[in-house]
Motif scaffolding. Structure first.
Motif, PDB file in Angstrom:
ATOM      1  N   MET A   1       0.838  -1.178   0.000  1.00 41.78           N
ATOM      2  CA  MET A   1       0.000   0.000   0.000  1.00 41.78           C
ATOM      3  C   MET A   1       0.886   1.246   0.000  1.00 41.78           C
ATOM      4  N   LYS A   2       0.459   2.273  -0.716  1.00 44.54           N
ATOM      5  CA  LYS A   2       1.183   3.530  -0.743  1.00 44.54           C
ATOM      6  C   LYS A   2       1.140   4.177   0.641  1.00 44.54           C
ATOM      7  N   ARG A   3       2.229   4.811   1.012  1.00 49.03           N
ATOM      8  CA  ARG A   3       2.295   5.497   2.309  1.00 49.03           C
ATOM      9  C   ARG A   3       1.602   6.849   2.189  1.00 49.03           C
ATOM     10  N   LEU A   4       0.611   7.087   3.026  1.00 52.73           N
ATOM     11  CA  LEU A   4      -0.268   8.252   2.975  1.00 52.73           C
ATOM     12  C   LEU A   4       0.072   9.225   4.089  1.00 52.73           C
ATOM     13  N   LEU A   5       0.304  10.488   3.744  1.00 54.86           N
ATOM     14  CA  LEU A   5       0.467  11.561   4.719  1.00 54.86           C
ATOM     15  C   LEU A   5      -0.860  12.279   4.835  1.00 54.86           C
ATOM     16  N   LEU A   6      -1.428  12.315   6.035  1.00 54.03           N
ATOM     17  CA  LEU A   6      -2.706  12.989   6.263  1.00 54.03           C
ATOM     18  C   LEU A   6      -2.468  14.383   6.814  1.00 54.03           C
ATOM     19  N   LEU A   7      -3.010  15.391   6.128  1.00 54.12           N
ATOM     20  CA  LEU A   7      -2.930  16.783   6.552  1.00 54.12           C
ATOM     21  C   LEU A   7      -4.336  17.332   6.688  1.00 54.12           C
ATOM     22  N   GLY A   8      -4.596  18.029   7.765  1.00 53.92           N
ATOM     23  CA  GLY A   8      -5.904  18.635   7.954  1.00 53.92           C
ATOM     24  C   GLY A   8      -5.990  19.293   9.304  1.00 53.92           C
ATOM     25  N   PRO A   9      -7.011  20.126   9.500  1.00 57.31           N
ATOM     26  CA  PRO A   9      -7.159  20.826  10.773  1.00 57.31           C
ATOM     27  C   PRO A   9      -7.520  19.876  11.919  1.00 57.31           C
ATOM     28  N   SER A  10      -7.379  20.391  13.115  1.00 60.42           N
ATOM     29  CA  SER A  10      -7.761  19.625  14.305  1.00 60.42           C
ATOM     30  C   SER A  10      -9.219  19.209  14.209  1.00 60.42           C
ATOM     31  N   ARG A  11      -9.496  18.012  14.677  1.00 60.74           N
ATOM     32  CA  ARG A  11     -10.841  17.455  14.740  1.00 60.74           C
ATOM     33  C   ARG A  11     -11.477  17.213  13.365  1.00 60.74           C
ATOM     34  N   SER A  12     -10.635  17.100  12.326  1.00 57.47           N
ATOM     35  CA  SER A  12     -11.189  16.796  11.001  1.00 57.47           C
ATOM     36  C   SER A  12     -11.332  15.295  10.786  1.00 57.47           C
ATOM     37  N   GLY A  13     -10.771  14.487  11.684  1.00 58.81           N
ATOM     38  CA  GLY A  13     -10.947  13.044  11.596  1.00 58.81           C
ATOM     39  C   GLY A  13      -9.769  12.292  11.002  1.00 58.81           C
ATOM     40  N   LYS A  14      -8.595  12.889  10.979  1.00 59.28           N
ATOM     41  CA  LYS A  14      -7.418  12.239  10.384  1.00 59.28           C
ATOM     42  C   LYS A  14      -7.046  10.950  11.110  1.00 59.28           C
ATOM     43  N   THR A  15      -6.912  11.024  12.418  1.00 53.96           N
ATOM     44  CA  THR A  15      -6.499   9.848  13.195  1.00 53.96           C
ATOM     45  C   THR A  15      -7.576   8.772  13.167  1.00 53.96           C
ATOM     46  N   THR A  16      -8.828   9.154  13.277  1.00 53.05           N
ATOM     47  CA  THR A  16      -9.930   8.199  13.220  1.00 53.05           C
ATOM     48  C   THR A  16      -9.971   7.515  11.854  1.00 53.05           C
ATOM     49  N   LEU A  17      -9.781   8.290  10.791  1.00 55.74           N
ATOM     50  CA  LEU A  17      -9.736   7.718   9.444  1.00 55.74           C
ATOM     51  C   LEU A  17      -8.593   6.724   9.332  1.00 55.74           C
ATOM     52  N   LEU A  18      -7.450   7.090   9.846  1.00 54.47           N
ATOM     53  CA  LEU A  18      -6.288   6.204   9.786  1.00 54.47           C
ATOM     54  C   LEU A  18      -6.545   4.905  10.540  1.00 54.47           C
ATOM     55  N   GLN A  19      -7.149   4.998  11.725  1.00 54.63           N
ATOM     56  CA  GLN A  19      -7.486   3.791  12.483  1.00 54.63           C
ATOM     57  C   GLN A  19      -8.434   2.915  11.678  1.00 54.63           C
ATOM     58  N   CYS A  20      -9.403   3.525  11.029  1.00 51.39           N
ATOM     59  CA  CYS A  20     -10.385   2.780  10.229  1.00 51.39           C
ATOM     60  C   CYS A  20      -9.715   2.104   9.033  1.00 51.39           C
ATOM     61  N   LEU A  21      -8.863   2.832   8.323  1.00 48.67           N
ATOM     62  CA  LEU A  21      -8.173   2.262   7.164  1.00 48.67           C
ATOM     63  C   LEU A  21      -7.279   1.098   7.553  1.00 48.67           C
ATOM     64  N   ARG A  22      -6.725   1.140   8.753  1.00 49.83           N
ATOM     65  CA  ARG A  22      -5.818   0.093   9.217  1.00 49.83           C
ATOM     66  C   ARG A  22      -6.557  -1.044   9.924  1.00 49.83           C
ATOM     67  N   GLY A  23      -7.893  -0.940  10.049  1.00 49.67           N
ATOM     68  CA  GLY A  23      -8.672  -1.992  10.695  1.00 49.67           C
ATOM     69  C   GLY A  23      -8.535  -2.011  12.205  1.00 49.67           C
ATOM     70  N   GLU A  24      -8.161  -0.881  12.781  1.00 54.25           N
ATOM     71  CA  GLU A  24      -7.991  -0.774  14.235  1.00 54.25           C
ATOM     72  C   GLU A  24      -9.287  -0.314  14.886  1.00 54.25           C
ATOM     73  N   PRO A  25      -9.436  -0.565  16.185  1.00 53.82           N
ATOM     74  CA  PRO A  25     -10.602  -0.027  16.893  1.00 53.82           C
ATOM     75  C   PRO A  25     -10.559   1.506  16.861  1.00 53.82           C
ATOM     76  N   LEU A  26     -11.725   2.118  16.768  1.00 52.75           N
ATOM     77  CA  LEU A  26     -11.800   3.573  16.745  1.00 52.75           C
ATOM     78  C   LEU A  26     -11.737   4.101  18.174  1.00 52.75           C
ATOM     79  N   VAL A  27     -10.606   4.682  18.512  1.00 49.01           N
ATOM     80  CA  VAL A  27     -10.380   5.231  19.841  1.00 49.01           C
ATOM     81  C   VAL A  27      -9.863   6.647  19.662  1.00 49.01           C
ATOM     82  N   TYR A  28     -10.577   7.625  20.235  1.00 53.69           N
ATOM     83  CA  TYR A  28     -10.127   9.005  20.074  1.00 53.69           C
ATOM     84  C   TYR A  28      -8.824   9.227  20.830  1.00 53.69           C
ATOM     85  N   ARG A  29      -7.879   9.817  20.130  1.00 54.13           N
ATOM     86  CA  ARG A  29      -6.658  10.275  20.784  1.00 54.13           C
ATOM     87  C   ARG A  29      -6.159  11.483  20.005  1.00 54.13           C
TER      88      ARG A  29
END
Length: 142
Positions: A1-29
Protein backbone atom coordinates in the motif's frame (compact mmCIF):
# COMPACT_ATOMS: atom_id res chain seq x y z
CA UNK A 1 0.00 0.00 0.00
CA UNK A 2 1.18 3.53 -0.74
CA UNK A 3 2.30 5.50 2.31
CA UNK A 4 -0.27 8.25 2.98
CA UNK A 5 0.47 11.56 4.72
CA UNK A 6 -2.71 12.99 6.26
CA UNK A 7 -2.93 16.78 6.55
CA UNK A 8 -5.90 18.64 7.95
CA UNK A 9 -7.16 20.83 10.77
CA UNK A 10 -7.76 19.63 14.31
CA UNK A 11 -10.84 17.46 14.74
CA UNK A 12 -11.19 16.80 11.00
CA UNK A 13 -10.95 13.04 11.60
CA UNK A 14 -7.42 12.24 10.38
CA UNK A 15 -6.50 9.85 13.19
CA UNK A 16 -9.93 8.20 13.22
CA UNK A 17 -9.74 7.72 9.44
CA UNK A 18 -6.29 6.20 9.79
CA UNK A 19 -7.49 3.79 12.48
CA UNK A 20 -10.38 2.78 10.23
CA UNK A 21 -8.17 2.26 7.16
CA UNK A 22 -5.82 0.09 9.22
CA UNK A 23 -8.67 -1.99 10.70
CA UNK A 24 -7.99 -0.77 14.24
CA UNK A 25 -10.60 -0.03 16.89
CA UNK A 26 -11.80 3.57 16.75
CA UNK A 27 -10.38 5.23 19.84
CA UNK A 28 -10.13 9.01 20.07
CA UNK A 29 -6.66 10.27 20.78
CA UNK A 30 -5.24 13.71 20.13
CA UNK A 31 -2.21 13.58 17.83
CA UNK A 32 0.48 15.64 19.55
CA UNK A 33 3.35 15.17 17.08
CA UNK A 34 4.04 13.55 13.73
CA UNK A 35 3.26 9.82 13.91
CA UNK A 36 5.21 7.69 11.43
CA UNK A 37 3.76 4.27 10.60
CA UNK A 38 4.73 1.83 7.86
CA UNK A 39 1.76 2.77 5.68
CA UNK A 40 0.90 6.28 6.88
CA UNK A 41 2.03 9.50 8.51
CA UNK A 42 -0.44 11.25 10.81
CA UNK A 43 0.06 14.96 11.47
CA UNK A 44 -1.34 17.12 14.26
CA UNK A 45 -4.01 19.57 13.12
CA UNK A 46 -1.99 22.44 14.51
CA UNK A 47 0.61 21.83 11.80
CA UNK A 48 -1.82 22.91 9.07
CA UNK A 49 -3.49 25.61 11.20
CA UNK A 50 -0.18 27.42 11.85
CA UNK A 51 1.95 28.23 8.83
CA UNK A 52 5.18 28.23 10.82
CA UNK A 53 4.83 24.42 11.01
CA UNK A 54 4.69 24.02 7.22
CA UNK A 55 8.38 23.13 7.11
CA UNK A 56 7.62 20.02 9.19
CA UNK A 57 4.83 19.06 6.80
CA UNK A 58 7.00 19.57 3.75
CA UNK A 59 9.86 17.50 5.14
CA UNK A 60 7.44 14.74 6.21
CA UNK A 61 6.01 14.62 2.70
CA UNK A 62 9.32 13.26 1.42
CA UNK A 63 8.59 10.11 3.44
CA UNK A 64 5.14 9.64 1.84
CA UNK A 65 3.91 8.40 -1.53
CA UNK A 66 0.62 10.32 -1.44
CA UNK A 67 -0.50 13.45 0.42
CA UNK A 68 -4.10 13.49 1.64
CA UNK A 69 -5.78 16.82 2.36
CA UNK A 70 -8.45 16.00 4.96
CA UNK A 71 -11.46 18.25 5.49
CA UNK A 72 -14.58 17.38 7.47
CA UNK A 73 -17.86 17.90 5.63
CA UNK A 74 -19.34 20.19 8.31
CA UNK A 75 -16.40 22.59 8.51
CA UNK A 76 -17.07 26.27 7.96
CA UNK A 77 -13.39 27.00 7.32
CA UNK A 78 -10.75 25.70 4.98
CA UNK A 79 -7.07 25.76 5.83
CA UNK A 80 -5.80 24.86 2.37
CA UNK A 81 -4.99 27.85 0.20
CA UNK A 82 -5.57 27.74 -3.56
CA UNK A 83 -2.93 25.57 -5.27
CA UNK A 84 -1.67 24.27 -1.90
CA UNK A 85 -0.96 20.92 -3.57
CA UNK A 86 1.82 22.48 -5.65
CA UNK A 87 4.00 22.50 -2.51
CA UNK A 88 4.41 18.74 -2.91
CA UNK A 89 6.13 16.79 -5.66
CA UNK A 90 3.75 13.85 -5.40
CA UNK A 91 0.06 13.09 -5.84
CA UNK A 92 -2.28 15.08 -3.59
CA UNK A 93 -5.77 13.73 -2.96
CA UNK A 94 -8.73 15.22 -1.12
CA UNK A 95 -10.51 13.29 1.62
CA UNK A 96 -13.86 14.57 2.87
CA UNK A 97 -14.50 13.06 6.28
CA UNK A 98 -17.63 12.71 8.41
CA UNK A 99 -19.69 12.31 5.24
CA UNK A 100 -22.52 10.73 7.24
CA UNK A 101 -23.28 14.11 8.86
CA UNK A 102 -26.28 15.86 7.34
CA UNK A 103 -25.25 19.14 5.74
CA UNK A 104 -26.75 21.43 3.16
CA UNK A 105 -25.83 21.16 -0.49
CA UNK A 106 -24.16 24.55 -0.11
CA UNK A 107 -21.89 23.25 2.68
CA UNK A 108 -20.98 20.14 0.66
CA UNK A 109 -20.23 22.24 -2.43
CA UNK A 110 -18.05 24.59 -0.33
CA UNK A 111 -15.83 21.73 0.89
CA UNK A 112 -15.54 20.21 -2.58
CA UNK A 113 -14.72 23.59 -4.09
CA UNK A 114 -12.05 24.32 -1.47
CA UNK A 115 -10.31 20.97 -1.95
CA UNK A 116 -10.39 21.33 -5.73
CA UNK A 117 -9.01 24.88 -5.48
CA UNK A 118 -6.20 23.52 -3.30
CA UNK A 119 -5.33 21.16 -6.16
CA UNK A 120 -6.49 17.88 -4.64
CA UNK A 121 -7.48 15.25 -7.18
CA UNK A 122 -9.21 12.84 -6.93
CA UNK A 123 -11.60 13.47 -4.03
CA UNK A 124 -12.89 10.75 -1.70
CA UNK A 125 -15.87 11.05 0.64
CA UNK A 126 -15.70 8.80 3.70
CA UNK A 127 -17.28 8.12 7.06
CA UNK A 128 -15.01 6.33 9.50
CA UNK A 129 -17.83 5.93 12.03
CA UNK A 130 -20.13 4.37 9.44
CA UNK A 131 -17.20 2.75 7.64
CA UNK A 132 -18.55 4.08 4.34
CA UNK A 133 -16.63 5.15 1.25
CA UNK A 134 -13.41 3.48 2.34
CA UNK A 135 -13.14 0.96 -0.51
CA UNK A 136 -12.41 3.50 -3.29
CA UNK A 137 -9.75 5.14 -1.10
CA UNK A 138 -8.13 1.82 -0.22
CA UNK A 139 -8.15 0.80 -3.90
CA UNK A 140 -6.44 4.06 -4.83
CA UNK A 141 -3.76 3.47 -2.19
CA UNK A 142 -2.97 -0.07 -3.40
Amino acid sequence: MKRLLLLGPSRSGKTTLLQCLRGEPLVYRKTQSMVYLDDAIDSPGEYIENRHFYNALLSSAYEADVVGLVQNIDSENCYFSPMFATLFNKPVIGIITKSDILVTDKQREFIIYQLKQAGADPLFSVSAMGREGLTPLLMYLE
